[in-house]
Design an enzyme around this catalytic site. Structure first.
Site, PDB file in Angstrom:
ATOM      1  N   LYS A 162       0.835  -1.211   0.000  1.00  0.00           N
ATOM      2  CA  LYS A 162       0.000   0.000   0.000  1.00  0.00           C
ATOM      3  C   LYS A 162       0.870   1.262   0.000  1.00  0.00           C
ATOM      4  O   LYS A 162       0.653   2.179  -0.797  1.00  0.00           O
ATOM      5  CB  LYS A 162      -0.923   0.024   1.234  1.00  0.00           C
ATOM      6  CG  LYS A 162      -1.876  -1.161   1.311  1.00  0.00           C
ATOM      7  CD  LYS A 162      -2.757  -1.089   2.533  1.00  0.00           C
ATOM      8  CE  LYS A 162      -2.058  -1.319   3.863  1.00  0.00           C
ATOM      9  NZ  LYS A 162      -1.443  -2.641   4.057  1.00  0.00           N
TER      10      LYS A 162
ATOM     11  N   ARG B 209      -9.794  -0.208   8.080  1.00  0.00           N
ATOM     12  CA  ARG B 209      -9.378  -1.600   8.283  1.00  0.00           C
ATOM     13  C   ARG B 209     -10.311  -2.361   9.203  1.00  0.00           C
ATOM     14  O   ARG B 209      -9.959  -3.456   9.670  1.00  0.00           O
ATOM     15  CB  ARG B 209      -7.910  -1.722   8.675  1.00  0.00           C
ATOM     16  CG  ARG B 209      -7.508  -0.989   9.849  1.00  0.00           C
ATOM     17  CD  ARG B 209      -6.053  -0.596   9.868  1.00  0.00           C
ATOM     18  NE  ARG B 209      -5.076  -1.625   9.705  1.00  0.00           N
ATOM     19  CZ  ARG B 209      -3.860  -1.378   9.173  1.00  0.00           C
ATOM     20  NH1 ARG B 209      -3.548  -0.179   8.738  1.00  0.00           N
ATOM     21  NH2 ARG B 209      -2.981  -2.330   9.103  1.00  0.00           N
TER      22      ARG B 209
ATOM     23  N   ARG C 155      11.721  -5.636   4.928  1.00  0.00           N
ATOM     24  CA  ARG C 155      11.461  -4.215   4.686  1.00  0.00           C
ATOM     25  C   ARG C 155      12.407  -3.349   5.528  1.00  0.00           C
ATOM     26  O   ARG C 155      12.665  -3.617   6.688  1.00  0.00           O
ATOM     27  CB  ARG C 155      10.023  -3.852   5.055  1.00  0.00           C
ATOM     28  CG  ARG C 155       9.828  -2.336   5.049  1.00  0.00           C
ATOM     29  CD  ARG C 155       8.396  -1.909   5.134  1.00  0.00           C
ATOM     30  NE  ARG C 155       7.672  -2.605   6.172  1.00  0.00           N
ATOM     31  CZ  ARG C 155       6.354  -2.654   6.236  1.00  0.00           C
ATOM     32  NH1 ARG C 155       5.632  -2.063   5.311  1.00  0.00           N
ATOM     33  NH2 ARG C 155       5.759  -3.297   7.204  1.00  0.00           N
TER      34      ARG C 155
ATOM     35  N   ARG D  71      11.045  -1.296  11.005  1.00  0.00           N
ATOM     36  CA  ARG D  71       9.914  -0.883  11.835  1.00  0.00           C
ATOM     37  C   ARG D  71       9.794  -1.801  13.046  1.00  0.00           C
ATOM     38  O   ARG D  71       9.995  -3.001  12.947  1.00  0.00           O
ATOM     39  CB  ARG D  71       8.615  -0.946  11.010  1.00  0.00           C
ATOM     40  CG  ARG D  71       8.301   0.369  10.371  1.00  0.00           C
ATOM     41  CD  ARG D  71       7.160   0.333   9.415  1.00  0.00           C
ATOM     42  NE  ARG D  71       5.979  -0.414   9.805  1.00  0.00           N
ATOM     43  CZ  ARG D  71       4.880  -0.508   9.053  1.00  0.00           C
ATOM     44  NH1 ARG D  71       4.832   0.097   7.887  1.00  0.00           N
ATOM     45  NH2 ARG D  71       3.845  -1.206   9.459  1.00  0.00           N
TER      46      ARG D  71
ATOM     47  N   ARG E  37      -0.506  -8.965  13.127  1.00  0.00           N
ATOM     48  CA  ARG E  37      -1.083  -8.019  12.165  1.00  0.00           C
ATOM     49  C   ARG E  37      -1.803  -8.772  11.051  1.00  0.00           C
ATOM     50  O   ARG E  37      -2.879  -8.362  10.607  1.00  0.00           O
ATOM     51  CB  ARG E  37       0.025  -7.123  11.585  1.00  0.00           C
ATOM     52  CG  ARG E  37       0.540  -6.120  12.621  1.00  0.00           C
ATOM     53  CD  ARG E  37       1.869  -5.513  12.227  1.00  0.00           C
ATOM     54  NE  ARG E  37       1.859  -4.949  10.902  1.00  0.00           N
ATOM     55  CZ  ARG E  37       2.938  -4.828  10.131  1.00  0.00           C
ATOM     56  NH1 ARG E  37       4.125  -5.244  10.564  1.00  0.00           N
ATOM     57  NH2 ARG E  37       2.849  -4.289   8.950  1.00  0.00           N
TER      58      ARG E  37
HETATM   59  P1  AP5 Z   1       4.841  -1.582   1.837  1.00  0.00           P
HETATM   60  O1  AP5 Z   1       4.563  -0.724   0.655  1.00  0.00           O
HETATM   61  O2  AP5 Z   1       5.559  -0.978   2.998  1.00  0.00           O
HETATM   62  O3  AP5 Z   1       3.497  -2.343   2.292  1.00  0.00           O
HETATM   63  P2  AP5 Z   1       2.241  -1.845   3.126  1.00  0.00           P
HETATM   64  O4  AP5 Z   1       1.038  -2.481   2.531  1.00  0.00           O
HETATM   65  O5  AP5 Z   1       2.267  -0.348   3.241  1.00  0.00           O
HETATM   66  O6  AP5 Z   1       2.564  -2.540   4.500  1.00  0.00           O
HETATM   67  P3  AP5 Z   1       2.381  -2.033   5.962  1.00  0.00           P
HETATM   68  O7  AP5 Z   1       3.112  -3.006   6.828  1.00  0.00           O
HETATM   69  O8  AP5 Z   1       2.761  -0.582   6.080  1.00  0.00           O
HETATM   70  O9  AP5 Z   1       0.841  -2.177   6.156  1.00  0.00           O
HETATM   71  P4  AP5 Z   1       0.078  -2.300   7.457  1.00  0.00           P
HETATM   72  O10 AP5 Z   1      -1.298  -2.129   6.974  1.00  0.00           O
HETATM   73  O11 AP5 Z   1       0.336  -3.502   8.248  1.00  0.00           O
HETATM   74  O12 AP5 Z   1       0.716  -1.137   8.369  1.00  0.00           O
HETATM   75  P5  AP5 Z   1       0.264   0.341   8.700  1.00  0.00           P
HETATM   76  O13 AP5 Z   1       1.478   1.174   8.763  1.00  0.00           O
HETATM   77  O14 AP5 Z   1      -0.863   0.758   7.848  1.00  0.00           O
HETATM   78  O15 AP5 Z   1       5.664  -2.850   1.314  1.00  0.00           O
HETATM   79  C1  AP5 Z   1       6.119  -3.839   2.212  1.00  0.00           C
HETATM   80  C2  AP5 Z   1       7.490  -4.375   1.736  1.00  0.00           C
HETATM   81  O16 AP5 Z   1       7.300  -5.085   0.528  1.00  0.00           O
HETATM   82  C3  AP5 Z   1       8.530  -3.284   1.431  1.00  0.00           C
HETATM   83  O17 AP5 Z   1       9.804  -3.762   1.773  1.00  0.00           O
HETATM   84  C4  AP5 Z   1       8.392  -3.071  -0.072  1.00  0.00           C
HETATM   85  O18 AP5 Z   1       9.617  -2.630  -0.652  1.00  0.00           O
HETATM   86  C5  AP5 Z   1       8.050  -4.476  -0.536  1.00  0.00           C
HETATM   87  N1  AP5 Z   1       7.161  -4.503  -1.690  1.00  0.00           N
HETATM   88  C6  AP5 Z   1       6.022  -3.770  -1.899  1.00  0.00           C
HETATM   89  N2  AP5 Z   1       5.452  -4.106  -3.058  1.00  0.00           N
HETATM   90  C7  AP5 Z   1       6.236  -5.093  -3.584  1.00  0.00           C
HETATM   91  C8  AP5 Z   1       6.153  -5.863  -4.765  1.00  0.00           C
HETATM   92  N3  AP5 Z   1       5.160  -5.715  -5.633  1.00  0.00           N
HETATM   93  N4  AP5 Z   1       7.119  -6.803  -4.975  1.00  0.00           N
HETATM   94  C9  AP5 Z   1       8.135  -6.971  -4.068  1.00  0.00           C
HETATM   95  N5  AP5 Z   1       8.270  -6.267  -2.950  1.00  0.00           N
HETATM   96  C10 AP5 Z   1       7.330  -5.344  -2.706  1.00  0.00           C
HETATM   97  O19 AP5 Z   1      -0.324   0.151  10.179  1.00  0.00           O
HETATM   98  C11 AP5 Z   1       0.521  -0.174  11.256  1.00  0.00           C
HETATM   99  C12 AP5 Z   1      -0.274  -0.269  12.534  1.00  0.00           C
HETATM  100  O20 AP5 Z   1      -0.907   0.989  12.833  1.00  0.00           O
HETATM  101  C13 AP5 Z   1      -1.430  -1.285  12.556  1.00  0.00           C
HETATM  102  O21 AP5 Z   1      -0.972  -2.590  12.833  1.00  0.00           O
HETATM  103  C14 AP5 Z   1      -2.307  -0.691  13.675  1.00  0.00           C
HETATM  104  O22 AP5 Z   1      -1.777  -0.984  14.944  1.00  0.00           O
HETATM  105  C15 AP5 Z   1      -2.182   0.805  13.450  1.00  0.00           C
HETATM  106  N6  AP5 Z   1      -3.210   1.334  12.534  1.00  0.00           N
HETATM  107  C16 AP5 Z   1      -2.979   1.902  11.312  1.00  0.00           C
HETATM  108  N7  AP5 Z   1      -4.141   2.217  10.706  1.00  0.00           N
HETATM  109  C17 AP5 Z   1      -5.124   1.840  11.551  1.00  0.00           C
HETATM  110  C18 AP5 Z   1      -6.555   1.876  11.469  1.00  0.00           C
HETATM  111  N8  AP5 Z   1      -7.165   2.341  10.382  1.00  0.00           N
HETATM  112  N9  AP5 Z   1      -7.267   1.380  12.514  1.00  0.00           N
HETATM  113  C19 AP5 Z   1      -6.660   0.887  13.605  1.00  0.00           C
HETATM  114  N10 AP5 Z   1      -5.317   0.816  13.739  1.00  0.00           N
HETATM  115  C20 AP5 Z   1      -4.548   1.284  12.729  1.00  0.00           C
HETATM  116 MG    MG Z   2       2.504   0.975   4.841  1.00  0.00          MG
END
Ligand code: AP5
Ligand code: MG
Length: 206
Positions: free
Chosen positions: A13, A88, A122, A151, A162
């Site tokens: 994402k 989410r 990552r 992270r 997660r």
């Molecule tokens: P990346 O682009 O970083 O993936 P991502 O989908 O952004 O992954 P996240 O881990 O950030 O998502 P998440 O939803 O768990 O975390 P968030 O920060 O939103 O890519 C990942 C890796 O893969 C990278 O190394 C990249 O280079 C590689 N990659 C990407 N695409 C690729 C491809 N096509 N091929 C190969 N490699 C690739 O949330 C974190 C925490 O915050 C949650 O757990 C929760 O505690 C809290 N939180 C956030 N939002 C909410 C909400 N709405 N409600 C409640 N709690 C929330």
């Molecule tokens: Mg992310």
């Protein structure tokens, strides 16, 4: 364009959001990034958020919904935005559509076995926010010159929590987006750039 990017942790994402911003100039609103920034500044919200994030748990809906509502009222979001990491839960999705129109919700479909691997490999730049996958090429320094970090929530046991949370909520949300006729699905490619070809095709047809 008001866009939601949806999918499992590590589906890409954040990587897609950055490519969309670069091409279309609309801001990425990543709830995870906002909360991590609050944690690093040790604010009141950051102290609360850290307890959830570092254990792989979701923050309470009301708290995150308020945060998103406020952010979307900022001037930079008036010509479109990319929501990354929100909604989410089904409740978040329903409440979102009560206060704003969404043109498309893009589900980035990735094999769930790949997700753990991506999180473990990552690295992110704490200064410019660039995201790296170091599985093929090990690097420690960002192209902006700063040291990359891992992270806190990319430790294996936290990643597993997660993923569990995602699996528990995703079906209802996908069904909701389908009913509202805003769901579009892309298969995650071998690289973010490859995935972006499909994402961009959807956006150019809007
Ligand atoms: P990346 O682009 O970083 O993936 P991502 O989908 O952004 O992954 P996240 O881990 O950030 O998502 P998440 O939803 O768990 O975390 P968030 O920060 O939103 O890519 C990942 C890796 O893969 C990278 O190394 C990249 O280079 C590689 N990659 C990407 N695409 C690729 C491809 N096509 N091929 C190969 N490699 C690739 O949330 C974190 C925490 O915050 C949650 O757990 C929760 O505690 C809290 N939180 C956030 N939002 C909410 C909400 N709405 N409600 C409640 N709690 C929330
Ligand atoms: Mg992310």
């Amino acid at each position: 364009m008001n866009i939601v990017l949806f999918g499992a942790p590590g589906c890409g994402k954040g990587s897609q959001a950055k490519l969309i911003t670069a091409k279309y100039g609309i801001p990425q609103i990543s709830t995870g990034d906002i909360l991590r920034s609050e944690i690093s500044k040790n604010t009141e919200l950051g102290i609360i958020a850290g307890k959830y994030i570092n254990n792989g748990l979701l923050l309470p809906d009301d708290l995150v919904i308020e945060l998103v509502k406020k952010t979307l009222q900022q001037p930079n979001c008036q010509n479109g935005f990319i929501l990354d990491g929100f909604p989410r839960t089904l409740n978040q999705a329903q409440r979102l559509l009560e206060f704003i129109n969404i043109d498309v919700a893009i589900l980035i479909d990735v094999n769930i076995n790949e997700v753990e691997r991506r999180a473990l490999y990552r690295r992110i730049c704490p200064v410019c926010g660039k995201i790296y996958n170091i599985s093929n090429k090990y690097i420690e320094i960002c192209e902006c010159g700063n040291k990359l970090i891992q992270r806190e929530d990319d430790k294996l046991e936290v990643v597993r929590h997660r993923i569990e949370k995602y699996l528990a909520n995703s079906e209802d949300i996908i069904e909701f987006f389908k009913e509202r006729k805003i769901l579009a699905t892309v298969l995650s490619g071998e690289t973010p750039e490859e995935t972006f070809v499909s994402v961009d095709k959807i956006l150019s047809e809007l």
